[in-house]
Design a protein around this motif. Structure first.
Motif, mmCIF file in Angstrom:
data_model
loop_
_atom_site.group_PDB
_atom_site.id
_atom_site.type_symbol
_atom_site.label_atom_id
_atom_site.label_comp_id
_atom_site.label_asym_id
_atom_site.label_seq_id
_atom_site.Cartn_x
_atom_site.Cartn_y
_atom_site.Cartn_z
ATOM 1 N N TYR A 67 0.850 -1.186 0.000
ATOM 2 C CA TYR A 67 0.000 0.000 0.000
ATOM 3 C C TYR A 67 0.887 1.237 0.000
ATOM 4 C CZ TYR A 67 -3.703 -3.153 1.728
ATOM 5 O OH TYR A 67 -4.593 -4.181 1.901
ATOM 6 N N THR A 68 0.374 2.327 -0.542
ATOM 7 C CA THR A 68 1.114 3.575 -0.506
ATOM 8 C C THR A 68 0.174 4.752 -0.715
ATOM 9 O OG1 THR A 68 3.110 4.698 -1.332
ATOM 10 C CG2 THR A 68 1.638 3.743 -2.982
ATOM 11 N N ASP A 69 0.680 5.948 -0.466
ATOM 12 C CA ASP A 69 -0.037 7.178 -0.773
ATOM 13 C C ASP A 69 0.149 7.456 -2.261
ATOM 14 O OD1 ASP A 69 -0.522 10.062 -1.171
ATOM 15 O OD2 ASP A 69 -0.659 10.155 1.014
ATOM 16 N N ALA A 70 -0.941 7.685 -2.961
ATOM 17 C CA ALA A 70 -0.876 7.888 -4.408
ATOM 18 C C ALA A 70 -0.055 9.110 -4.791
ATOM 19 C CB ALA A 70 -2.283 8.008 -4.979
ATOM 20 N N LEU A 78 7.063 4.712 -10.621
ATOM 21 C CA LEU A 78 6.589 3.432 -11.137
ATOM 22 C C LEU A 78 5.696 3.596 -12.365
ATOM 23 C CD1 LEU A 78 5.879 1.701 -7.733
ATOM 24 C CD2 LEU A 78 7.566 0.965 -9.428
ATOM 25 N N GLN A 79 4.959 4.696 -12.413
ATOM 26 C CA GLN A 79 4.127 4.945 -13.589
ATOM 27 C C GLN A 79 4.992 5.268 -14.809
ATOM 28 O OE1 GLN A 79 1.590 7.952 -11.880
ATOM 29 N NE2 GLN A 79 -0.062 6.481 -11.492
ATOM 30 N N ALA A 80 6.165 5.850 -14.567
ATOM 31 C CA ALA A 80 7.092 6.148 -15.657
ATOM 32 C C ALA A 80 7.919 4.925 -16.041
ATOM 33 C CB ALA A 80 8.015 7.302 -15.257
ATOM 34 N N ASP A 81 8.258 4.128 -15.044
ATOM 35 C CA ASP A 81 9.067 2.935 -15.269
ATOM 36 C C ASP A 81 8.653 1.893 -14.224
ATOM 37 O OD1 ASP A 81 10.960 0.930 -15.526
ATOM 38 O OD2 ASP A 81 12.655 2.300 -15.748
ATOM 39 N N PRO A 82 7.860 0.890 -14.595
ATOM 40 C CA PRO A 82 7.304 -0.064 -13.623
ATOM 41 C C PRO A 82 8.310 -1.075 -13.070
ATOM 42 C CG PRO A 82 6.678 -0.704 -15.826
ATOM 43 C CD PRO A 82 7.350 0.646 -15.957
ATOM 44 N N LEU A 104 2.298 -2.772 -10.912
ATOM 45 C CA LEU A 104 1.107 -2.094 -11.409
ATOM 46 C C LEU A 104 0.537 -1.244 -10.277
ATOM 47 C CD1 LEU A 104 -1.210 -1.694 -13.506
ATOM 48 C CD2 LEU A 104 -2.315 -3.697 -12.474
ATOM 49 N N VAL A 105 0.323 0.045 -10.542
ATOM 50 C CA VAL A 105 -0.236 0.966 -9.553
ATOM 51 C C VAL A 105 -1.734 1.092 -9.777
ATOM 52 C CG1 VAL A 105 -0.180 3.310 -8.615
ATOM 53 C CG2 VAL A 105 1.932 2.261 -9.476
#
Length: 205
Positions: A67-70, A78-82, A104-105
């Motif tokens: 879990y994390t804060d969006a 991670l959205q730029a490089d998973p 995957l976020v």
């Protein structure tokens, strides 16, 4: 930990033991693999590492959930490089385990809402409800009470805040690198989990 004795294990037995330990870590707060280190890639600063909490393990699909804060920097990374890696260390076992794969976020959908429903009434929920994003500088006047109440608009629309700030990270493990540090002799094995099967090989420590 209740690891099986690994004196002369087969690769298959070792792989099963590692996944059993991971599954146990997600359930046992005292397990040393409960809080691994997550490494991601930042385009500006290069590799970034931080401690996270292992929430769930699906052995069948070789998937780990965090879990994390969006709004945290690791989400943008991670959205730029998973591509990412988890590092687990157990002093009791003398084992290091590196898990590589792609994350995957999820910030919407069943992954998020079902887990938030279980988390929202716990103290941990406050980590995701702050009006300030992780890493944001704290003004001097806020040092004594940095976690004072949410803005009234966010209190009035908590569902919006929840969906905006709570995220689930799903790591699909593609590679595992196990190292045993033993006074009688170190051992190392690498597993490729990208295919339907789990292929492994012994390596020089």
């Amino acid at each position: 930990m209740n690891a099986t004795s690994l004196s002369g294990p087969t690769l298959e037995a070792l792989g099963a033991t590692l996944w059993r330990e991971l599954a146990g870590a997600a359930q046992d707060r005292a397990h040393e693999w409960r809080q691994p280190v997550l490494a991601t890639v930042c385009p500006e600063f290069g590799p970034q590492a931080r401690t996270v909490v292992l929430r769930e393990v699906d052995v069948a699909s070789r998937t780990l959930l965090l879990y994390t804060d969006a709004r945290s920097p690791k989400v943008a990374q991670l959205q730029a490089d998973p591509r990412a890696q988890l590092l687990c260390w157990s002093r009791a076992l003398g084992w290091q385990l590196r898990l590589g794969g792609r994350i995957l976020v999820s910030t919407e959908g069943l992954d998020v809402t079902s887990r938030w429903a279980l988390l929202r009434h716990t103290r941990a929920a406050q980590d995701y409800l702050s009006p300030q994003r992780p890493g944001q500088p704290i003004a001097v006047t806020e040092v004594d009470a940095p976690a004072e109440g949410l803005a009234e608009t966010e209190r009035a629309d908590s569902s919006r805040a929840e969906r905006a700030h709570f995220a689930v990270l799903r790591l699909r493990v593609e590679r595992m690198d196990w190292l045993s540090l033993d006074p009688q002799g170190h051992r190392r094995a690498v597993f490729d989990a990208r295919d339907a099967g789990l292929s492994g090989r012994w390596c020089v420590p």
